[in-house]
Design a protein around this motif. Structure first.
Motif, mmCIF file in Angstrom:
data_model
loop_
_atom_site.group_PDB
_atom_site.id
_atom_site.type_symbol
_atom_site.label_atom_id
_atom_site.label_comp_id
_atom_site.label_asym_id
_atom_site.label_seq_id
_atom_site.Cartn_x
_atom_site.Cartn_y
_atom_site.Cartn_z
ATOM 1 N N THR A 23 -33.228 19.209 -40.436
ATOM 2 C CA THR A 23 -32.299 20.152 -39.523
ATOM 3 C C THR A 23 -31.625 21.166 -40.515
ATOM 4 O O THR A 23 -31.180 22.201 -39.944
ATOM 5 N N GLU A 24 -31.295 21.013 -41.709
ATOM 6 C CA GLU A 24 -30.764 21.900 -42.708
ATOM 7 C C GLU A 24 -31.597 23.252 -42.574
ATOM 8 O O GLU A 24 -31.044 24.363 -42.708
ATOM 9 N N THR A 25 -32.928 23.058 -42.423
ATOM 10 C CA THR A 25 -33.652 24.379 -42.503
ATOM 11 C C THR A 25 -33.271 25.213 -41.359
ATOM 12 O O THR A 25 -33.337 26.401 -41.300
ATOM 13 N N HIS A 26 -33.232 24.636 -39.906
ATOM 14 C CA HIS A 26 -33.007 25.193 -38.929
ATOM 15 C C HIS A 26 -31.879 25.788 -38.669
ATOM 16 O O HIS A 26 -31.509 26.775 -38.369
ATOM 17 N N LEU A 27 -30.511 25.114 -39.499
ATOM 18 C CA LEU A 27 -29.498 25.576 -39.475
ATOM 19 C C LEU A 27 -29.089 26.983 -40.077
ATOM 20 O O LEU A 27 -28.633 27.827 -40.079
ATOM 21 N N GLU A 28 -29.972 26.829 -41.566
ATOM 22 C CA GLU A 28 -29.961 27.998 -42.539
ATOM 23 C C GLU A 28 -30.490 29.439 -41.869
ATOM 24 O O GLU A 28 -29.983 30.135 -41.974
ATOM 25 N N GLY A 29 -31.539 28.875 -40.632
ATOM 26 C CA GLY A 29 -32.098 29.945 -40.162
ATOM 27 C C GLY A 29 -31.206 30.812 -39.304
ATOM 28 O O GLY A 29 -31.189 32.000 -39.142
ATOM 29 N N LEU A 30 -30.395 30.051 -38.751
ATOM 30 C CA LEU A 30 -28.938 30.689 -37.813
ATOM 31 C C LEU A 30 -28.258 31.614 -38.531
ATOM 32 O O LEU A 30 -27.686 32.577 -38.146
ATOM 33 N N LEU A 31 -28.136 31.598 -40.119
ATOM 34 C CA LEU A 31 -27.556 32.582 -40.616
ATOM 35 C C LEU A 31 -28.165 33.910 -40.797
ATOM 36 O O LEU A 31 -27.228 34.944 -40.709
ATOM 37 N N TRP A 32 -29.258 34.076 -40.523
ATOM 38 C CA TRP A 32 -29.855 35.266 -40.636
ATOM 39 C C TRP A 32 -30.436 35.900 -39.473
ATOM 40 O O TRP A 32 -30.967 36.665 -39.186
ATOM 41 N N SER A 33 -30.258 34.866 -38.139
ATOM 42 C CA SER A 33 -30.568 35.546 -36.765
ATOM 43 C C SER A 33 -29.615 36.415 -36.271
ATOM 44 O O SER A 33 -28.385 36.135 -36.619
ATOM 45 N N LYS A 34 -30.148 37.588 -35.727
ATOM 46 C CA LYS A 34 -29.201 38.268 -34.801
ATOM 47 C C LYS A 34 -28.558 37.781 -33.552
ATOM 48 O O LYS A 34 -29.177 36.989 -32.999
#
Length: 308
Positions: A23-34
Motif C-alpha cells: 500500500t505504501e508504494t502506491h501511496l508514495e506514487g500519488l506524491l509524484w502524479s499530476k
C-alpha cells in the motif's frame, strides 16, 4: 487522523493486500502524479485530431464528425448491451434500466439526422461523396454487432432463406445469408462487390465470434429469462417494442430520408457510394428487420414498415 481517513486507508490496505501489493508504494506514487485535467481525462486533443478530410469542401467535415458521433453512440449501446447479456443473475429492474439507456441512445441517433439532412449543401455533398467511393455506411461493424447482440440470428437472415437455416446450421453458412449480404452482391451473378469483400476481410472473423457468443445470451434471450409475470408487464413489453421499432424502422427511415435528399437530388448518378441497391436495402418493408417478432401481432408483422 479522522475516522473517515482511517477507514479509507484500511480499505486501501485490503485492496492492495488482495493483489499482493504494498500500500505504501502506491501511496508514495500519488506524491509524484499530476492532477488530472478535463482534457487529459477525455483525451480531447486526440479526439479532435481524428477528423481528416479528403477534400477542401467545408461540409465534408460535418459528414465526418456526424458519422464519428454515430460510432461513439454505437459503442455506448454495445457497452450497455454487454452488461445485460453477460449478467449471470439478471434482475428485471436492471434489464429495464439498461434497455431504457440503449433505446435513449438510439432515440438520439434517430433525431439527429437533421444534422445531415439539413446540415450540408447538396452541391458540396455531391462533390465530396465521389472521394468516398467505394466506402459506405454499410460498413459500420458496430451496427452489425448491435444486431447480433439484440436478437436471435434467424431474425437477421434474409427472409428468403429462413426456412433453410436453423440452430444446427454452421455460423459460416448463416453468415452468407444475412439480410445485408444481398446489398453487397450482384443479384444476377451472386458475385460479391468490393464493398462487402473488404468488409468481410476486416470483420468476418469477429462477426462469426459474435454470432456464436450471443446466440443464447442476446437481448431477446435475456428477456425470456426474466420471470414470466415480468415478461407480460405492459411497460416492459412497450419498452422492448419501442427499441425494436426505433432501431429497425424509425432510425432506418431517418437514414433513408436523409440519403434521398442528396442521392435523389438529380445531381449525381443516383447510386450509393458502395454500389448497393440502397433503397431496397435500407427500407424496412423489404428486409423486414424485426428483433422481437413474438411481441408483435400478425397484422403488425405483415405491415412492418408499410406506414413509413
Amino acid at each position: 487522523m479522522n475516522i473517515e481517513t482511517t477507514n479509507i486507508i484500511a480499505e486501501l490496505q485490503n485492496k492492495f493486500d488482495a493483489i499482493n501489493q504494498k500500500t505504501e508504494t502506491h501511496l508514495e506514487g500519488l506524491l509524484w502524479s499530476k492532477p488530472i485535467t478535463y482534457w487529459d481525462y477525455i483525451q480531447t486533443d486526440a479526439l479532435l485530431n481524428l477528423q481528416t478530410q479528403r477534400t477542401t469542401l467545408p461540409d465534408e467535415m460535418v459528414f465526418i464528425m456526424y458519422h464519428q458521433v454515430n460510432e461513439l453512440l454505437f459503442k455506448m449501446i454495445l457497452w450497455e448491451i454487454n452488461q445485460v447479456c453477460h449478467c449471470d443473475k439478471l434482475e428485471t429492474k436492471f434489464f429495464a434500466d439498461r434497455l431504457t439507456r440503449i433505446t435513449r441512445y438510439f432515440d438520439m441517433l434517430t433525431t439527429s439526422f437533421d444534422i445531415m439532412g439539413d446540415g450540408m449543401e447538396v452541391d458540396q455533398y455531391m462533390k465530396f461523396r465521389n472521394t468516398l467511393t467505394p466506402a459506405s455506411g454499410f460498413q459500420s461493424a458496430q451496427y452489425r454487432l448491435i444486431e447480433f447482440a439484440s436478437t436471435d440470428l434467424i431474425n437477421l437472415i434474409d427472409y428468403r432463406f429462413r426456412t433453410t437455416i436453423d440452430r444446427n446450421t454452421p455460423y459460416s453458412h448463416a453468415f452468407e445469408h444475412l439480410y445485408w449480404q444481398a446489398a453487397g452482391k450482384d443479384y444476377q451473378t451472386g458475385e460479391k462487390s468490393y464493398l462487402i469483400l473488404e468488409f468481410e476481410r476486416k470483420y468476418k472473423e469477429e462477426f462469426l465470434r459474435y454470432m456464436e457468443e450471443y446466440n443464447t445470451i442476446n437481448i431477446w434471450r435475456k428477456f425470456k429469462q426474466l420471470p414470466e409475470s415480468d415478461q407480460k408487464d405492459s411497460d416492459l413489453v412497450a419498452a422492448m417494442r419501442h427499441y425494436d421499432r426505433t432501431v429497425n424502422i424509425t432510425w432506418v427511415m431517418g437514414h433513408l430520408n436523409a440519403a434521398k435528399k442528396y442521392i435523389d437530388s438529380g445531381k449525381g448518378s443516383g447510386e450509393a457510394t458502395g454500389g448497393s441497391d440502397w433503397k431496397k436495402y435500407m427500407h424496412p418493408k423489404y428486409q423486414r428487420r424485426i428483433f422481437f417478432p413474438e411481441l408483435w401481432s400478425e397484422e403488425e408483422l405483415k405491415n412492418w414498415g408499410e406506414d413509413c
